[in-house]
Design a protein around this motif. Structure first.
Motif, PDB file in Angstrom:
ATOM      1  N   UNK A 214       0.832  -1.193   0.000  1.00 28.05           N
ATOM      2  CA  UNK A 214       0.000   0.000   0.000  1.00 28.05           C
ATOM      3  C   UNK A 214       0.867   1.244   0.000  1.00 28.05           C
ATOM      4  N   UNK A 215       0.506   2.240  -0.803  1.00 31.60           N
ATOM      5  CA  UNK A 215       1.374   3.418  -0.920  1.00 31.60           C
ATOM      6  C   UNK A 215       1.275   4.369   0.269  1.00 31.60           C
ATOM      7  N   UNK A 216       0.389   4.059   1.237  1.00 34.69           N
ATOM      8  CA  UNK A 216       0.286   4.872   2.453  1.00 34.69           C
ATOM      9  C   UNK A 216       0.695   4.074   3.688  1.00 34.69           C
ATOM     10  N   UNK A 217       1.535   3.090   3.496  1.00 36.27           N
ATOM     11  CA  UNK A 217       1.998   2.225   4.593  1.00 36.27           C
ATOM     12  C   UNK A 217       3.027   2.969   5.444  1.00 36.27           C
ATOM     13  N   UNK A 248      12.815 -10.616 -13.661  1.00 37.05           N
ATOM     14  CA  UNK A 248      11.359 -10.825 -13.673  1.00 37.05           C
ATOM     15  C   UNK A 248      10.729 -10.490 -12.314  1.00 37.05           C
ATOM     16  N   UNK A 249       9.611  -9.790 -12.359  1.00 39.63           N
ATOM     17  CA  UNK A 249       8.901  -9.445 -11.124  1.00 39.63           C
ATOM     18  C   UNK A 249       7.448  -9.127 -11.422  1.00 39.63           C
ATOM     19  N   UNK A 250       6.652  -9.106 -10.362  1.00 42.05           N
ATOM     20  CA  UNK A 250       5.257  -8.686 -10.417  1.00 42.05           C
ATOM     21  C   UNK A 250       5.015  -7.768  -9.224  1.00 42.05           C
ATOM     22  N   UNK A 251       4.539  -6.547  -9.482  1.00 41.20           N
ATOM     23  CA  UNK A 251       4.363  -5.550  -8.430  1.00 41.20           C
ATOM     24  C   UNK A 251       2.927  -5.040  -8.436  1.00 41.20           C
ATOM     25  N   UNK A 252       2.222  -5.274  -7.328  1.00 38.65           N
ATOM     26  CA  UNK A 252       0.872  -4.755  -7.137  1.00 38.65           C
ATOM     27  C   UNK A 252       0.939  -3.588  -6.160  1.00 38.65           C
ATOM     28  N   UNK A 253       0.802  -2.385  -6.688  1.00 32.74           N
ATOM     29  CA  UNK A 253       0.794  -1.175  -5.877  1.00 32.74           C
ATOM     30  C   UNK A 253      -0.656  -0.822  -5.554  1.00 32.74           C
ATOM     31  N   UNK A 254      -0.981  -0.816  -4.273  1.00 30.51           N
ATOM     32  CA  UNK A 254      -2.358  -0.564  -3.841  1.00 30.51           C
ATOM     33  C   UNK A 254      -2.465   0.899  -3.400  1.00 30.51           C
ATOM     34  N   UNK A 255      -3.149   1.716  -4.185  1.00 31.38           N
ATOM     35  CA  UNK A 255      -3.241   3.142  -3.903  1.00 31.38           C
ATOM     36  C   UNK A 255      -4.130   3.458  -2.716  1.00 31.38           C
ATOM     37  N   UNK A 294      -6.419   1.152  -7.208  1.00 32.93           N
ATOM     38  CA  UNK A 294      -6.770   2.354  -6.454  1.00 32.93           C
ATOM     39  C   UNK A 294      -8.004   2.109  -5.597  1.00 32.93           C
ATOM     40  N   UNK A 295      -7.900   2.427  -4.329  1.00 35.76           N
ATOM     41  CA  UNK A 295      -9.062   2.378  -3.434  1.00 35.76           C
ATOM     42  C   UNK A 295      -9.784   3.712  -3.524  1.00 35.76           C
ATOM     43  N   UNK A 296     -11.082   3.676  -3.749  1.00 38.10           N
ATOM     44  CA  UNK A 296     -11.857   4.914  -3.882  1.00 38.10           C
ATOM     45  C   UNK A 296     -12.915   4.981  -2.782  1.00 38.10           C
ATOM     46  N   UNK A 297     -13.386   6.202  -2.534  1.00 36.67           N
ATOM     47  CA  UNK A 297     -14.442   6.383  -1.534  1.00 36.67           C
ATOM     48  C   UNK A 297     -13.964   6.329  -0.104  1.00 36.67           C
ATOM     49  N   UNK A 298     -12.646   6.467   0.104  1.00 37.44           N
ATOM     50  CA  UNK A 298     -12.094   6.473   1.464  1.00 37.44           C
ATOM     51  C   UNK A 298     -11.246   7.728   1.631  1.00 37.44           C
ATOM     52  N   UNK A 299     -11.079   8.217   2.868  1.00 40.38           N
ATOM     53  CA  UNK A 299     -10.279   9.429   3.086  1.00 40.38           C
ATOM     54  C   UNK A 299      -8.846   9.265   2.576  1.00 40.38           C
ATOM     55  N   UNK A 300      -8.294  10.356   2.066  1.00 37.86           N
ATOM     56  CA  UNK A 300      -6.921  10.329   1.573  1.00 37.86           C
ATOM     57  C   UNK A 300      -5.954  10.137   2.738  1.00 37.86           C
ATOM     58  N   UNK A 301      -5.013   9.234   2.565  1.00 36.91           N
ATOM     59  CA  UNK A 301      -4.061   8.910   3.620  1.00 36.91           C
ATOM     60  C   UNK A 301      -2.714   9.569   3.357  1.00 36.91           C
TER      61      UNK A 301
END
Length: 317
Positions: A214-217, A248-255, A294-301
């Protein structure tokens, strides 16, 4: 009437047997793999009872900030069972928690904290290497030494990433493993690598790596925390380096997500995890995959993570 009752009794017995069989699809066995002073370290092995030869082995390390945590926590059991039912052997291990007795004065300066963190991560990595050695000593488990994947959550993710980093940099600690050994892959849920040089040093020995973050960790840095010449490098920075080195890699960035990403992908992305193991690890496909969720509908962290944020989030100091 008697025929109906007999049929109902047979149906109940059949359903009972079917239910019992479903419960036994995954078998769990526990082994003592090492004794370190007063610490007896165990591992749990999860295997399918209907698949004779596993495709790969996934060794898992739990999270808990190197303060607490359990190898068989309810949080992880669905992940273990899903992988085992898909044909993988899953092994969840104990490891020593180097910060469980740490006091507030241990964090008095960045230098003191860095020294303690390095010592703590090294303990976990050493235990992972010992567990790996124990696995390699049991050929009767039908585990291919070339198909061992390591996975972890939070502190466990830090440990598995660091374990691979020690191998690719031929550190003294990595000499505990057989000569020439490397893991087939790494799956890290909100992890980071502690580098004591002025940059993150990866190379063409680095195995395929899957990253979720998560980018707000604030518990584990999403990008990096610089500590003089040292750095605590999170998933974003690791992915950039892997791309630079053409690995080789796989990166899931959760906004707009915080440290919950240390656990949620185990239930939300099981198919993606199995694709990573199948394509990048077993088939050794040379690909890089990046996905932004991207997570939507939640306060910006808050999106930054400094050393004080890390210490406060994990240890309350």
């Amino acid at each position: 009437m008697s025929r109906i009752l007999s049929f109902l009794l047979f149906l109940c017995m059949f359903l009972s047997c079917t239910s019992h069989q479903k419960e036994k699809v995954v078998e769990k066995e526990t082994f003592l793999y090492s004794v370190k002073g007063t610490d007896s370290l165990y591992l749990d092995k999860y295997t399918s009872t209907v698949i004779a030869k596993p495709e790969a082995c996934v060794v898992f390390l739990f999270g808990g900030g190197f303060v607490n945590g359990e190898r068989d926590s309810e949080t992880y059991l669905h992940y273990f069972n899903t992988l085992a039912e898909s044909g993988y052997t899953v092994i969840s291990i104990d490891y020593r928690l180097g910060l469980k007795d740490a006091r507030k004065e241990s964090f008095a300066s960045p230098e003191q904290f860095l020294s303690l963190l390095k010592y703590t991560i090294d303990l976990a990595v050493e235990d992972l290497y010992d567990a790996t050695g124990y696995i390699l000593e049991h050929p009767d488990w039908n585990i291919d030494p070339d198909r061992i994947v390591i996975s972890g959550s939070s502190a466990g993710a830090v440990s598995v990433l660091q374990a691979e980093y020690e191998i690719v940099n031929s550190s003294v600690l990595s000499q505990k493993l057989p000569e020439g050994f490397n893991y087939a892959g790494v799956i890290a849920f909100a992890g980071a690598i502690l580098g004591l040089d002025d940059s993150l040093k990866l190379n063409d020995k680095t195995c395929p790596i899957m990253l979720f973050h998560g980018d707000a960790d604030s518990n584990v840095p999403y990008d990096k925390i610089q500590l003089g010449n040292a750095g605590f490098y999170g998933s974003k920075h690791i992915a950039e380096k892997l791309k630079e080195y053409n690995r080789p890699y796989s990166f899931y960035s959760i906004g707009n997500a915080a440290h919950e990403v240390a656990n949620t992908p185990m239930s939300e992305f099981p198919d993606e995890i199995k694709i990573f193991i199948d394509k990048l690890v077993l088939q050794q496909q040379p690909v890089c995959m990046e996905s932004v969720v991207e997570r939507i509908g939640v306060p910006e962290l808050k999106k930054s993570c400094e050393l004080n944020d890390y210490i406060r989030s994990n240890y309350g100091n």
